[in-house]
Scaffold this motif. Structure first.
Motif, short mmCIF file in Angstrom:
data_model
loop_
_atom_site.label_atom_id
_atom_site.label_comp_id
_atom_site.label_asym_id
_atom_site.label_seq_id
_atom_site.Cartn_x
_atom_site.Cartn_y
_atom_site.Cartn_z
N ASP A 39 0.81 -1.22 0.00
CA ASP A 39 0.00 0.00 0.00
C ASP A 39 0.85 1.27 0.00
O ASP A 39 0.40 2.31 -0.51
CB ASP A 39 -0.92 0.02 1.22
N LEU A 40 2.02 1.19 0.58
CA LEU A 40 2.82 2.41 0.76
C LEU A 40 4.29 2.04 0.85
O LEU A 40 4.65 1.06 1.52
CB LEU A 40 2.39 3.14 2.05
N CYS A 41 5.15 2.82 0.17
CA CYS A 41 6.61 2.69 0.30
C CYS A 41 7.13 3.93 1.01
O CYS A 41 6.80 5.06 0.62
CB CYS A 41 7.28 2.55 -1.06
N VAL A 42 7.90 3.72 2.07
CA VAL A 42 8.43 4.85 2.85
C VAL A 42 9.93 4.91 2.63
O VAL A 42 10.65 3.92 2.81
CB VAL A 42 8.12 4.67 4.35
N GLY A 43 10.43 6.09 2.24
CA GLY A 43 11.86 6.29 1.99
C GLY A 43 12.05 7.58 1.21
O GLY A 43 11.10 8.34 0.96
N PHE A 339 10.77 14.86 -2.75
CA PHE A 339 10.76 13.65 -1.94
C PHE A 339 9.31 13.37 -1.55
O PHE A 339 8.64 14.20 -0.94
CB PHE A 339 11.59 13.82 -0.67
N ALA A 340 8.81 12.20 -1.93
CA ALA A 340 7.43 11.84 -1.59
C ALA A 340 7.31 10.31 -1.52
O ALA A 340 8.22 9.59 -1.93
CB ALA A 340 6.45 12.42 -2.60
N PHE A 341 6.19 9.84 -1.02
CA PHE A 341 5.98 8.40 -0.87
C PHE A 341 5.04 7.89 -1.97
O PHE A 341 3.96 8.48 -2.18
CB PHE A 341 5.36 8.07 0.49
N PRO A 342 5.41 6.80 -2.67
CA PRO A 342 4.44 6.16 -3.57
C PRO A 342 3.37 5.45 -2.74
O PRO A 342 3.69 4.78 -1.74
CB PRO A 342 5.29 5.17 -4.37
N VAL A 343 2.10 5.59 -3.14
CA VAL A 343 1.03 5.14 -2.27
C VAL A 343 -0.18 4.69 -3.10
O VAL A 343 -0.38 5.16 -4.23
CB VAL A 343 0.62 6.28 -1.31
N GLU A 348 -3.88 7.56 -0.04
CA GLU A 348 -3.11 8.79 -0.34
C GLU A 348 -3.65 10.03 0.38
O GLU A 348 -2.86 10.80 0.95
CB GLU A 348 -3.10 9.01 -1.87
N PRO A 349 -4.97 10.31 0.43
CA PRO A 349 -5.43 11.54 1.11
C PRO A 349 -5.06 11.59 2.58
O PRO A 349 -4.72 12.65 3.12
CB PRO A 349 -6.95 11.50 0.92
N TYR A 350 -5.08 10.46 3.25
CA TYR A 350 -4.78 10.43 4.68
C TYR A 350 -3.28 10.68 4.94
O TYR A 350 -2.93 11.46 5.83
CB TYR A 350 -5.19 9.07 5.27
N VAL A 351 -2.46 10.04 4.13
CA VAL A 351 -1.01 10.20 4.33
C VAL A 351 -0.59 11.63 3.95
O VAL A 351 0.21 12.27 4.65
CB VAL A 351 -0.22 9.16 3.52
N SER A 352 -1.14 12.17 2.86
CA SER A 352 -0.79 13.53 2.44
C SER A 352 -1.22 14.55 3.48
O SER A 352 -0.48 15.51 3.78
CB SER A 352 -1.45 13.85 1.09
#
Length: 531
Positions: A39-43, A339-343, A348-352
């Motif tokens: 669901d999400l990549c963090v880095g 720099f952003a996260f692929p999601v 996406e709305p919650y993480v942004s």
């Protein structure tokens, strides 16, 4: 959240697009999100157009600004090459033009000086060829020691004015640039000062594929000089091995790999392997995949220890191989990525929203300081280019003042000196014209004096003994003095005066005859004699 573990589906489904085990982990994680495996990549993911075509990205956490880097060298000790460092402020083309200015100035002064002076004694005056040597000597001493020519006319003053302008500008330029060279000599020096240098010197530059378009757009003709590598660690390693003269990396990668020396990576070091000097794997079973541990103790039993002030006796000292890498400031290149996260779309709305809130409250900046900077302090030794706080400076060929910078000095000096030569030509023509006119006038005077002598020397006459006149055909006293004191413009007047003198001689002759007749008793003088 779990550590990234890329599924095999990525390598099979996207194999036709060139994705393999050597593709960097950031790209493969994006593809895993596209497949719905995560669901999400963090880095520290770069938000690029090809990646956005596959997945959504959150609001950016930061902006990664890219910079050109290269390997620098510190000056160590004295070498024979240091002997010619005094010529470094000017290019060799400019030095040849300076020598040409010496010769040109010497020729000009040799030509215009016709009267002996301190600079040009009698034996060096035009057209004696040794005067050229003396002129070049005096002009060279004017440049080196501040001596000046002795001037006695306006043509020479103009020539010296042009030469003085050349001395002032070139001397000030040399002094200023020499001071810069002496300061930079103590710091780090590189052969690359910009992307344009890479093209002009036909060098190679290692770049990640994500910014290839930015680089080619910024510098025309650089596309054939690019070496594309999938990861920052590998492209830096290739540059350090001499495969590239420079590389392009972001500010975060610069801090991690160069100043902090806190990264680890693998690179295939077996020549002939299809992934030679590539990362992550080797293509052959017998090939060597080298592990590079930056700033860690490397022990003989392949164990790596955490950063310590001293390593155990059986371990190698920490590796700081990239401490000789410096940034190259180039204002023509302005590349950056978010720099952003692929999601996945649903999250996406919650993480942004969470990222925006953290940025507004300053938590992202604080986290960068506590979680990254504090754990990645500068580790480069004080003797390295980075340890001395050096930045890139190009070599003498790139920073020396070229003919483009000094052209105005030579042109304006030449114009003034040519004006002096032109004035000398005008003065010379006027002097010759004046001399020719005086010569013609002297000839006329000589001709006039000759005519008067012939006119006066007429028939033999016996003039009164004390009254002056002609005796035996020669002008005596008053007549001779009169002929010598005639004005210069007496050409026509002399002829008229000669006629009058002839008439006077005839009258005197008749008077003398009549007087002799009167003394002999012939009677009174006739009145017609005196008419």
């Amino acid at each position: 959240m779990t550590p990234a573990n890329i599924t095999d589906d990525v390598y099979t489904i996207f194999a036709s697009e060139g994705v393999n085990r050597g593709t960097n982990g950031f790209t493969t994680c994006v593809l895993d999100v596209a497949l719905g495996n995560v669901d999400l990549c963090v880095g520290s993911f770069w938000e690029t157009a090809p990646r956005r075509d596959r997945v959504l990205f959150t609001s950016p956490l930061d902006i990664n600004v890219f910079r050109l880097v290269t390997v620098a060298e510190l000056a160590t000790g004295f070498s024979v090459g240091n002997l010619i460092d005094i010529f470094a402020p000017f290019s060799w083309t400019v030095w040849w033009c300076v020598f040409g200015m010496f010769v040109f100035t010497g020729l000009c002064m040799w030509v215009v000086n016709h009267d002996p002076t301190e600079d040009f004694p009698e034996e060096n005056l035009f057209p004696h060829p040794m005067g050229i040597v003396k002129g070049v000597w005096v002009s060279a001493m004017g440049y080196l020691a501040g001596n000046q020519f002795v001037v006695d006319r306006w043509s020479t003053r103009l020539i010296v004015l042009g030469f003085s302008f050349f001395l002032y500008i070139s001397g000030a330029s040399y002094t200023a640039n020499l001071a810069s060279f002496m300061v930079l000599k103590a710091g780090a020096s590189t052969g690359i000062g910009s992307f344009a240098d890479i093209v002009s010197q036909n060098k190679k530059v290692c770049i990640p594929p994500e910014i290839q378009g930015m680089v080619t757009a910024s510098t025309p003709g650089i596309d054939t000089q690019l070496v594309v590598k999938n990861s920052v660690d590998v492209l830096l390693d290739n540059m350090h091995r001499g495969e590239c003269a420079a590389a392009v990396i972001g500010k975060l990668e610069f801090a991690k790999f160069v100043t902090a020396e806190s990264a680890s990576y693998t690179i295939c070091t077996t020549e002939g392997d299809f992934n030679y000097l590539g990362g992550y794997f080797c293509g052959g079973a017998d090939s060597t995949l080298q592990l590079v541990e930056l700033s860690k103790c490397i022990c003989g039993h392949s164990e790596t220890l955490a950063d310590t002030e001293t390593c155990p006796s059986d371990c190698h000292a920490p590796s700081t191989k990239f401490c000789d890498v410096v940034a190259v400031p180039d204002e023509t290149f302005d590349g950056s990525l978010n720099f952003a996260f692929p999601v996945m779309a649903w999250i996406e709305p919650y993480v942004s929203a969470w990222i925006v809130k953290m940025k507004q409250e300053g938590q992202i900046g604080e986290s960068y300081s506590t979680q990254f900077q504090s754990k990645n302090p500068d580790k480069c030794p004080a003797t390295s280019p980075q340890g001395q706080g050096a930045s890139s400076t190009t070599d003498t060929g790139a920073t020396a003042l070229g003919i483009q910078s000094m052209a105005g000095t030579f042109v304006f000096s030449g114009i003034i000196m040519f004006a002096g030569m032109g004035l000398h030509l005008v003065q010379t023509l006027q002097e010759r014209k004046e001399a020719k006119r005086n010569g013609v006038l002297d000839a006329k005077i000589q001709d006039a004096n000759g005519d008067s002598a012939v006119a006066v020397g007429g028939p033999n006459v016996a003039w009164g003994e004390n009254g002056g006149g002609l005796v035996d055909g020669t002008a005596s006293n008053g007549t001779a003095d009169m002929a010598q004191k005639m004005p210069q413009d007496v050409g026509a007047k002399v002829d008229a005066m000669g006629a009058k003198i002839d008439e006077l001689q005839r009258q005197m002759s008749r008077l003398a005859t009549m007087m002799e007749a009167s003394q002999a008793g012939r009677g009174d003088l006739p009145t017609s004699v005196l008419s």
